[in-house]
Design a protein around this motif. Structure first.
Motif, PDB file in Angstrom:
ATOM      1  N   GLY A 506      25.649  42.164  47.454  1.00 51.81           N
ATOM      2  CA  GLY A 506      26.793  41.921  46.587  1.00 51.81           C
ATOM      3  C   GLY A 506      27.952  42.842  46.906  1.00 51.81           C
ATOM      4  N   VAL A 507      29.037  42.646  46.175  1.00 51.17           N
ATOM      5  CA  VAL A 507      30.278  43.357  46.447  1.00 51.17           C
ATOM      6  C   VAL A 507      30.957  43.661  45.116  1.00 51.17           C
ATOM      7  N   ASP A 508      31.754  44.721  45.093  1.00 52.34           N
ATOM      8  CA  ASP A 508      32.401  45.087  43.821  1.00 52.34           C
ATOM      9  C   ASP A 508      33.919  45.034  43.921  1.00 52.34           C
ATOM     10  N   GLU A 509      34.542  44.964  42.748  1.00 55.87           N
ATOM     11  CA  GLU A 509      35.963  45.247  42.674  1.00 55.87           C
ATOM     12  C   GLU A 509      36.125  46.413  41.710  1.00 55.87           C
ATOM     13  N   LYS A 510      37.205  47.173  41.912  1.00 59.16           N
ATOM     14  CA  LYS A 510      37.485  48.305  41.017  1.00 59.16           C
ATOM     15  C   LYS A 510      37.895  47.785  39.656  1.00 59.16           C
ATOM     16  N   HIS A 511      37.458  48.472  38.616  1.00 62.00           N
ATOM     17  CA  HIS A 511      37.947  48.134  37.290  1.00 62.00           C
ATOM     18  C   HIS A 511      39.453  48.367  37.253  1.00 62.00           C
ATOM     19  N   ASP A 512      40.195  47.401  36.737  1.00 64.85           N
ATOM     20  CA  ASP A 512      41.648  47.541  36.632  1.00 64.85           C
ATOM     21  C   ASP A 512      42.049  47.183  35.207  1.00 64.85           C
ATOM     22  N   HIS A 513      42.405  48.223  34.441  1.00 63.26           N
ATOM     23  CA  HIS A 513      42.646  48.004  33.009  1.00 63.26           C
ATOM     24  C   HIS A 513      43.896  47.159  32.745  1.00 63.26           C
ATOM     25  N   ARG A 514      44.721  46.969  33.790  1.00 64.18           N
ATOM     26  CA  ARG A 514      45.938  46.176  33.573  1.00 64.18           C
ATOM     27  C   ARG A 514      45.656  44.679  33.570  1.00 64.18           C
ATOM     28  N   LEU A 515      44.500  44.300  34.090  1.00 70.83           N
ATOM     29  CA  LEU A 515      44.204  42.869  34.201  1.00 70.83           C
ATOM     30  C   LEU A 515      43.597  42.328  32.913  1.00 70.83           C
ATOM     31  N   THR A 516      43.973  41.122  32.566  1.00 68.99           N
ATOM     32  CA  THR A 516      43.269  40.432  31.484  1.00 68.99           C
ATOM     33  C   THR A 516      41.919  39.971  32.036  1.00 68.99           C
ATOM     34  N   ALA A 517      41.025  39.600  31.125  1.00 70.77           N
ATOM     35  CA  ALA A 517      39.722  39.098  31.566  1.00 70.77           C
ATOM     36  C   ALA A 517      39.926  37.879  32.476  1.00 70.77           C
ATOM     37  N   TYR A 518      40.852  37.048  32.093  1.00 70.19           N
ATOM     38  CA  TYR A 518      41.121  35.832  32.870  1.00 70.19           C
ATOM     39  C   TYR A 518      41.515  36.179  34.302  1.00 70.19           C
ATOM     40  N   GLN A 519      42.427  37.166  34.427  1.00 72.15           N
ATOM     41  CA  GLN A 519      42.868  37.563  35.775  1.00 72.15           C
ATOM     42  C   GLN A 519      41.739  38.212  36.560  1.00 72.15           C
ATOM     43  N   ALA A 520      40.928  39.013  35.865  1.00 67.89           N
ATOM     44  CA  ALA A 520      39.872  39.766  36.549  1.00 67.89           C
ATOM     45  C   ALA A 520      38.753  38.863  37.047  1.00 67.89           C
ATOM     46  N   CYS A 521      38.714  37.633  36.553  1.00 67.95           N
ATOM     47  CA  CYS A 521      37.652  36.709  36.981  1.00 67.95           C
ATOM     48  C   CYS A 521      37.987  36.001  38.287  1.00 67.95           C
ATOM     49  N   LYS A 522      39.157  36.260  38.834  1.00 69.87           N
ATOM     50  CA  LYS A 522      39.527  35.622  40.102  1.00 69.87           C
ATOM     51  C   LYS A 522      38.980  36.465  41.249  1.00 69.87           C
ATOM     52  N   ASP A 523      37.811  36.108  41.722  1.00 74.33           N
ATOM     53  CA  ASP A 523      37.114  36.955  42.702  1.00 74.33           C
ATOM     54  C   ASP A 523      36.767  36.188  43.965  1.00 74.33           C
ATOM     55  N   GLN A 524      37.801  35.661  44.604  1.00 74.43           N
ATOM     56  CA  GLN A 524      37.563  34.896  45.833  1.00 74.43           C
ATOM     57  C   GLN A 524      36.869  35.735  46.912  1.00 74.43           C
ATOM     58  N   GLN A 525      37.158  37.046  46.926  1.00 73.16           N
ATOM     59  CA  GLN A 525      36.511  37.903  47.925  1.00 73.16           C
ATOM     60  C   GLN A 525      34.984  37.871  47.767  1.00 73.16           C
ATOM     61  N   ARG A 526      34.520  37.838  46.517  1.00 67.55           N
ATOM     62  CA  ARG A 526      33.073  37.806  46.269  1.00 67.55           C
ATOM     63  C   ARG A 526      32.467  36.481  46.711  1.00 67.55           C
ATOM     64  N   ILE A 527      33.168  35.388  46.468  1.00 64.03           N
ATOM     65  CA  ILE A 527      32.664  34.077  46.908  1.00 64.03           C
ATOM     66  C   ILE A 527      32.442  34.095  48.417  1.00 64.03           C
ATOM     67  N   LYS A 528      33.455  34.576  49.130  1.00 66.48           N
ATOM     68  CA  LYS A 528      33.345  34.611  50.580  1.00 66.48           C
ATOM     69  C   LYS A 528      32.228  35.557  51.024  1.00 66.48           C
ATOM     70  N   TYR A 529      32.101  36.667  50.313  1.00 64.37           N
ATOM     71  CA  TYR A 529      31.041  37.633  50.639  1.00 64.37           C
ATOM     72  C   TYR A 529      29.667  36.951  50.579  1.00 64.37           C
ATOM     73  N   HIS A 530      29.386  36.283  49.485  1.00 59.08           N
ATOM     74  CA  HIS A 530      28.063  35.659  49.348  1.00 59.08           C
ATOM     75  C   HIS A 530      27.887  34.512  50.346  1.00 59.08           C
ATOM     76  N   GLN A 531      28.922  33.687  50.486  1.00 59.68           N
ATOM     77  CA  GLN A 531      28.855  32.590  51.478  1.00 59.68           C
ATOM     78  C   GLN A 531      28.507  33.126  52.864  1.00 59.68           C
ATOM     79  N   ASP A 532      29.260  34.126  53.296  1.00 56.56           N
ATOM     80  CA  ASP A 532      29.102  34.625  54.661  1.00 56.56           C
ATOM     81  C   ASP A 532      27.760  35.318  54.859  1.00 56.56           C
ATOM     82  N   HIS A 533      27.284  36.025  53.824  1.00 52.52           N
ATOM     83  CA  HIS A 533      25.973  36.669  53.959  1.00 52.52           C
ATOM     84  C   HIS A 533      24.860  35.628  53.931  1.00 52.52           C
TER      85      HIS A 533
END
Ligand code: PNW
Length: 617
Positions: A506-533
């Motif tokens: 798996g892969v992480d993103e840094k917690h960013d308090h400026r983001l709303t939950a909605y914004q923080a759920c946009k994790d295309q990098q994670r999708i690609k990470y799992h696909q590629d692995h």
């Protein structure tokens, strides 16, 4: 080919298992609920909050202690077949030992989790030890520093087999003994930290004459100080400027050394009785704590640097051996007393990076890469397969530091896994370094240096895109290389490598308090990470010159959680946790991706509902 964007589970064998994972201390919370005893993590986080990047702890975590039903329902809605979780040893044995009593409320809690999973037809994969040693045992005999832990762990394991083994068919004894050893007894990022390590001798040895360019007043202050821990002293940083600094590792009876590194002070804060500073190194963000005694000795203004902790070299290898003995004792008990009627499997979960030679044309670098793997994976994999340490460890660790296996121990440890759980996150370059300028033993012993970048022409190029954590560069082909190498080295009549489950990736993103939950759920990098692995895993499974026998894949993690020494600053979940809003769960885009990936073809035994959708309650 390297485009895996159209991959689905139907490209894998129909019995290939897909799951997600968590661990008790990282998600449960309920630290003071239901009769739970203390673990080393409670004490480490609560007594010295500066040990944790954001000063947090797992007291509440994501409160799976009360929310597990809704979470399991969500796993089902996404289409996962399995859930990997760990049992908190002090939740069912609050005093650590069987003779001090079983906590029925703890047993009931896990029974309810297991039964809920069974109701949803999700297979439980249970880890017995994911680092939460009962504090009582740490106090009594130093936890895994003592061989006394072996019988207590066996008792705990037997209690779990007895209580849950009618429904749990996949057990892993330990999660990542390497990480427990190295973070606990080399870098001291994990419990016990240096506070519990043996005190240094009363008068430290004098500094070598080569330390002449150190500020002598400063050095003397430290040498004559009455600090009770075996701290490493330090030179001081200047505001926000990359600076050169000296540090003087003080390691018990060993001589003092001086070395130079570049660091960027990141941030620091005064707390009641300590000062915490975070600095940026190429290896990642590190936080360090000054205790009050030191602040008083030196004066607040001079403390803008850092200080680090260390334990005797031998400890890490002793803990490693006791972990292996505890694992083997639990396996022996399962096989002799439970397996015949419970009919399950038992294994171990090990972590490994892929190490690529910095210079592939250099034989020394190629050997260094194998050494790096042997000191990480081989340290534990060789013994459970063959009863021996890797030759690279025998050759490079002094006999005084590496505890040998007695003949009866060899018999116990050899062949002690039915499957191998493998955790993979990232890769590094390795190069030969006969005399590393590193104070501590374990890292010195390997005679190598690892890097995340290398020079290509005049530019420095990263081994992969950096994720939320600085240690985690994204290198999907690394899992292919690692699996192939494991297969080449161990899948033969000498070692008899059993089937492999990828128990974490798996892969992480840094917690960013400026983001709303909605914004923080946009994790295309994670999708690609799992696909590629997943694509690289499939490639290893189908490889023409030697198929790797892989049975399942567990994404780390089901949800964001307490990420150990970096607290809640790092988010590994496919489900987002809103820490500011009742720990509400929000599926990230990767959760939606998994739900589509996991839809089964309508043909054959791959029949499924075809409409997985993650849903929050
Ligand atoms: C794992 N490495 O540790 C742990 O099992 C989890 O509890 C943790 O949340 C997760 O990683 C994320 O950090 C690791 O060297 C230890 O590549 C070492 C490595 C990776 C993961």
């Amino acid at each position: 080919h390297t485009d895996f964007s159209n991959l689905t589970r139907n490209d894998f064998p129909s019995d290939f298992v897909f799951g997600t994972g968590t661990s008790a201390y990282q998600v449960e919370g309920g630290a003071a609920k239901g009769g739970r005893g203390l673990s080393v993590w409670d004490v480490f986080t609560l007594r010295t909050p500066g040990n944790i990047l954001d000063g947090s702890n797992g007291n509440v975590a994501v409160d799976m202690y009360t929310k597990y039903k809704e979470d399991i329902k969500m796993m089902k809605s996404m289409g996962f077949d399995a859930y990997r979780f760990s049992i908190s040893w002090p939740r069912i044995l609050p005093g650590g030992k069987l003779c001090l009593g079983v906590n029925r409320e703890g047993i009931d809690f896990y029974n309810d989790i297991i039964n809920t999973l069974k109701d949803y037809k999700i297979e439980p994969y249970v880890t017995l030890f994911h680092w939460d040693t009962p504090y009582a045992l740490e106090q009594e005999y130093g936890g895994f520093l003592s061989q006394d832990i072996v019988n207590d762990f066996r008792d705990f394991a037997e209690l779990c087999f007895w209580e849950f083994g009618d429904r749990v068919k996949y057990w892993t004894t330990l999660n990542e003994p390497w990480t427990y050893c190295v973070n606990g007894y080399v870098s001291c990022k994990f419990p016990p930290g240096a506070a519990s390590s043996p005190p240094p001798p009363p008068s430290p040895p004098p500094p070598p004459t080569s330390a002449s360019n150190l500020n002598t007043t400063y050095t003397k202050t430290l040498l004559s100080s009455s600090l009770s821990d075996n701290w490493i002293a330090t030179h001081i940083a200047v505001d926000d400027q990359p600076i050169k600094y000296n540090f003087i590792p003080y390691r018990g009876s060993e001589t003092m050394q001086q070395s130079n590194l570049n660091l960027v002070p990141h941030r620091g804060a005064f707390h009641d009785n300590y000062y915490m500073t975070t600095y940026a190194l190429s290896s990642g963000l590190e936080s360090r704590v000054f205790n009050k005694t030191l602040i008083e000795k030196l004066g607040r203004s001079s403390i803008n640097g850092f200080l680090t902790l260390s334990t005797p070299t031998k400890d890490v290898y002793t803990v490693g051996k006791n972990l292996l003995l505890a694992h083997a004792a639990a396996v022996q008990s399962y096989r002799t007393k439970f397996k015949a009627h419970q009919n399950g499997q038992i294994g171990i979960t090990l972590v490994s990076c892929w190490f690529e030679p910095l210079n592939k044309d250099n034989e020394d670098d190629r050997k260094a890469a194998v050494r790096a793997r042997d000191f990480m994976l081989g340290w534990f994999l060789e013994p459970v397969l063959s009863g021996r340490y890797p030759q690279n460890m025998i050759d490079n660790v002094s006999v005084d530091n590496l505890p040998q296996f007695e003949p009866d121990e060899v018999d116990l440890i050899k062949g002690s896994i039915d499957f191998l759980g493998l955790n993979y996150y990232t890769s590094f370059y390795a190069s030969h370094d006969p005399d590393p300028n590193i104070a501590n033993g374990y890292n010195r012993d390997q005679k190598l240096a690892i890097y995340q970048e290398k020079k290509v022409g005049n530019r420095k190029v990263k081994i992969g895109e950096v994720a939320g954590s600085d240690w985690l560069c994204i290198v999907p082909h690394g899992i292919y290389e690692l699996l192939k190498e494991i297969n080449q080295t161990y899948n033969n009549s000498t070692y008899n490598l059993p089937p492999i489950y990828i128990t974490e990736n798996g892969v992480d993103e840094k917690h960013d308090h400026r983001l709303t939950a909605y914004q923080a759920c946009k994790d295309q990098q994670r999708i690609k990470y799992h696909q590629d692995h997943l694509g690289n895993i499939l490639k290893a499974m189908n490889d023409k010159d030697g198929k790797v026998n892989i049975k399942g894949y567990f994404a780390w993690s089901f949800c964001d959680n307490f990420e150990w020494h970096v607290g809640y600053t790092s988010r590994f979940g496919i489900i987002y946790i809103d820490y500011m809003n009742h720990l509400r769960r929000h599926p990230k885009e990767s959760a939606t991706w998994f739900s589509k990936f996991l839809v089964k073809n309508q043909s054959g035994d791959n029949k499924g509902s075809g409409n997985n959708e993650p849903s929050a309650n």
